[in-house]
Enzyme design. Structure first.
Site, PDB file in Angstrom:
ATOM      1  N   PRO A   2      -2.166   6.735  -6.112  1.00 30.32           N
ATOM      2  CA  PRO A   2      -3.468   5.684  -6.050  1.00 30.32           C
ATOM      3  C   PRO A   2      -3.438   4.959  -4.688  1.00 30.32           C
ATOM      4  O   PRO A   2      -2.299   4.820  -4.014  1.00 30.32           O
ATOM      5  CB  PRO A   2      -3.285   4.579  -7.215  1.00 30.32           C
ATOM      6  N   GLU A   3      -4.618   5.001  -4.024  1.00 29.86           N
ATOM      7  CA  GLU A   3      -4.737   4.256  -2.856  1.00 29.86           C
ATOM      8  C   GLU A   3      -5.132   2.926  -2.893  1.00 29.86           C
ATOM      9  O   GLU A   3      -5.422   2.345  -3.995  1.00 29.86           O
ATOM     10  CB  GLU A   3      -5.721   5.131  -2.001  1.00 29.86           C
TER      11      GLU A   3
END
Length: 292
Positions: A2-3
């Site tokens: 996840p960013e």
């Protein structure tokens, strides 16, 4: 992994039920995730009220009273879900197999008891406890650059960091000491919006006197806009990422270049095709025709 937009989406999903709630009990179903869980973790947080939920780069910050903060990272497959503790019904569909429920926050909120459950099949996530007043000294935060959503990210700041650098522009943007939280997906998308090649040097967008060129102004704006658009869309659901309500992010449906190899460029009248190259062992997607 996840960013920033995905972590911000998680924060916004958890905040309404966790902020102001008291931790009645912390249930630990295993002693470790990627790293061992903090010593006396349950005892340290039990009975404390959750003051707020924050985020630094790709880290979720669960801020407690008495100057304590739980620093959480989702790793490759971590997710949170919210479960009603009274009726036994889920507010939303279950996000993961329950055998991977490793940490359970039993909370007493304004509307009654509930559970917030951390699920992580691959166990690449982790949780630490740190003093909130000393978060700048947390090892992962000590050298982080400014957030891409804050006023500290400006073309003048980037010009100072990029001046005389021969490093490829994409690699420079992925450097977390330059900008915190920017990842591969959103760097590719921002460079496309600014019509800048990921292969050009970082120093090429700065004048000889150290001032930002027009291209750097366009890039700074593109970074802010792509992150804002991704957060508004709930992030991108690639592989394991899932929101707190069990739903998926939708920004991947708006990708202009990322994972679009061989497709026509979306820039009007461009006529180019999206290509993929490898930079520092990672895939880069861009349009050779309009990104110069």
């Amino acid at each position: 992994m996840p960013e920033l937009p995905e972590v911000e989406t998680v924060r916004r999903g958890l905040a309404p039920v966790m902020e102001g709630a008291r931790i009645e009990r912390l249930e630990l179903n295993r002693p470790d995730l990627r790293f061992p869980l903090p010593e006396n973790f349950a005892q340290a947080v039990t009975g404390r009220r959750i003051v707020s939920l924050g985020r630094r780069a790709k880290y979720l910050l669960i801020e407690l009273e008495d100057d304590l903060t739980i620093v959480a990272h989702l790793g490759m497959s971590g997710s949170f879900r919210i479960e009603d503790d009274v009726m036994g019904d889920f507010h939303h569909p279950r996000s993961k197999d329950r055998k991977h429920d490793h940490v359970v926050f039993h909370l007493q909120g304004p509307k009654g008891p509930l559970r917030v459950i951390y699920n992580d099949p691959r166990r690449f996530g982790f949780m630490h406890i740190w003093k909130r007043s000393e978060l700048d000294l947390y090892p992962a935060f000590a050298e982080l650059g400014p957030e891409p959503t804050g006023n500290a990210l400006s073309e003048a700041y980037l010009a100072a960091r990029f001046a005389n650098r021969s490093q490829p522009l994409k690699s420079a943007l992925l450097d977390q000491t330059v900008v915190a939280g920017l990842g591969n997906i959103y760097v590719c998308e921002a460079l496309w919006r600014a019509h800048l090649s990921p292969k050009r040097t970082a120093g090429s967008v700065v004048t000889m006197t150290g001032r930002p060129k027009k291209e750097l102004l366009l890039l700074t704006t593109a970074i802010r806009e792509v992150i804002a658009d991704a957060i508004a869309a709930g992030g991108s659901s690639l592989r394991d990422h899932i929101q707190t309500d069990g739903s998926l992010g939708y920004f991947q449906h708006s990708f202009s270049v990322y994972d679009q190899e061989g497709k026509p460029c979306r820039t009007p009248d461009c006529g180019g095709m999206v290509a993929r190259i490898t930079q520092a062992g990672r895939s880069t997607f861009y349009c050779p025709a309009c990104q110069r």
